[in-house]
Design an enzyme around this catalytic site. Structure first.
Site, short mmCIF file in Angstrom:
data_model
loop_
_atom_site.label_atom_id
_atom_site.label_comp_id
_atom_site.label_asym_id
_atom_site.label_seq_id
_atom_site.Cartn_x
_atom_site.Cartn_y
_atom_site.Cartn_z
N GLY A 55 0.84 -1.18 0.00
CA GLY A 55 0.00 0.00 0.00
C GLY A 55 0.88 1.23 0.00
N GLY B 135 -28.85 9.91 20.83
CA GLY B 135 -29.40 8.67 20.27
C GLY B 135 -29.87 8.84 18.84
N GLU C 145 -5.22 7.27 0.15
CA GLU C 145 -4.40 8.35 -0.41
C GLU C 145 -3.27 8.73 0.56
OE1 GLU C 145 -4.84 9.54 -3.54
OE2 GLU C 145 -6.45 8.09 -3.76
#
Length: 403
Positions: free
Chosen positions: A134, A360, A383
């Site tokens: 990566g 909530g 990126e």
């Protein structure tokens, strides 16, 4: 070109035009396509019809000498929705690779095929990341072997997490030509539509940006004519010869390739953050608890103040880096990475705080901050992870090879 914070008339018109599309077309469709986890082709077609999706749009934004038009447009697009925004903008990654490495003839031949037209829009994919390579670009295992007798390249390997991978009309693939040279021995290739041997996996199920197609791509002896090597064989041979001779390349030039694209990515994160902030602000002004709007509580008001401040600070870094890149100012302190790092981390913090302000209700899908929270997280990962951005910055400011 001097740096100004005031937008000119063209930039203001661009912002309002993209914002209008985001508000009227993208937002009403956002929840549906997030739930379906499919490429929103009808929205892409609407964008193509008005000129928001296509090479002409990229040319027009890039022609702005201040460098601000692209981040302005990206912020508004992703203010509409992160997933649909990425479905629209994902093709630009492949186009940027063709533009950055290709010849004028290759640009003319392949870029129109990346987008298709308003009647039948297409997408393109940039395939670089690998399962074990990566951020470690030098460890790339995909190989490209040249056969001189037939003037063909044969590509073999696997790419991971490719936006539009497998469904793209045009794939741009990076591969190692000379593994002994690491990242200096790599090249980029265009894989034309329908080329045998390229297969994409099923769409990967993701936490966020669900309307954007992401898949792994397998290359099983993909045969390409010599003309598909971006930049051409002569330029590649010259570059490899310099690398083999031990000639040093400029660290700034190497960094700049990556730095230039990062402000645009930062602007995407900004759009998501701003959308969450605005929603939380309106909610806090209207939600009544203990007899008064919750924004009248300092805990809520101060949180919103911090959210606004961080968004504006991140935008200044994004705009500065975009202006620097467009005007050939050297990134002596990793300013491109600064912009993406700050914007990505602000997006995660702001969207999380928006969920918290809604309580909530913020955890429910009927409110968009839940989706924005999921969409924002990727901006500290793809990126270039936040850790890689810090590495780039630390190397730039120290002049040392920090690991």
């Amino acid at each position: 070109m001097e740096f100004w914070l005031d937008l000119n008339e063209e930039q203001s018109d661009l912002r309002d035009w993209v914002h209008g599309f985001a508000e009227q077309v993208i937002r009403p469709a956002a929840a549906e396509w997030d739930e379906r986890e499919e490429t929103p082709w009808p929205v892409l077609q609407e964008a193509a019809k008005i000129g928001l999706y296509g090479f002409e749009f990229l040319i027009n934004t890039w022609s702005d000498n201040t460098g601000l038009s692209l981040p302005i447009a990206n912020e508004e697009l992703f203010w509409g929705d992160g997933g649909i925004g990425m479905a629209i903008s994902g093709t630009s990654l492949a186009v940027a690779a063709i533009y950055g490495s290709g010849t004028p003839e290759q640009l003319v031949e392949w870029v129109p095929q990346c987008f298709g037209d308003a009647d039948e829009p297409k997408v393109a994919a940039f395939c670089s990341t690998e399962p074990e390579a990566g951020s470690d670009v030098a460890s790339m295992k995909t190989r490209a072997v040249y056969h001189e007798a037939t003037d063909e390249w044969v590509l073999t390997g696997q790419k991971a997490y490719a936006t539009n991978g497998g469904i793209a009309n045009v794939h741009v693939v990076t591969a190692s030509v000379d593994p002994s040279l690491g990242s200096r021995g790599q090249a980029a290739f265009v894989v034309p539509p329908g080329t045998a041997g390229l297969v994409g996996t099923k769409k990967l199920k993701k936490l966020g940006l669900r309307a954007s197609h992401t898949a792994d791509v397998f290359l099983d002896e993909v045969r390409l004519p010599g003309s598909c090597l971006l930049g051409g064989k002569e330029a590649l041979d010259e570059r490899l010869a310099k690398a083999r001779s031990g000639a040093r390349r400029s660290g700034q030039a190497a960094m700049r390739t990556f730095e230039l694209s990062r402000p645009a990515v930062g602007a995407q994160a900004l759009g998501i953050a701003r959308a969450a902030y605005e929603y939380a602000l309106e909610y806090a002004k209207n939600r009544v608890a203990f007899g008064r709007p919750i924004i009248e509580n300092q805990a809520i008001a101060f949180a919103l103040a911090d959210m606004k401040m961080e968004i504006d600070a991140a935008r200044l870094l994004v705009w500065r880096a975009a202006w620097m890149g467009r005007n050939d100012k050297p990134f002596t302190a990793g300013e491109g990475s600064m912009s993406k790092l700050k914007a990505g981390e602000v997006a995660v913090a702001v969207t999380e705080k928006a969920v918290q302000i809604l309580g909530g209700a913020g955890y429910l899908r009927e409110h968009p901050v839940e989706r924005m929270f999921r969409d924002a997280k990727i901006y500290t990962i793809f990126e270039g992870t936040s850790e890689i951005q810090r590495l780039v910055i630390s190397r730039a400011i120290s002049g040392m090879q920090i690991r």
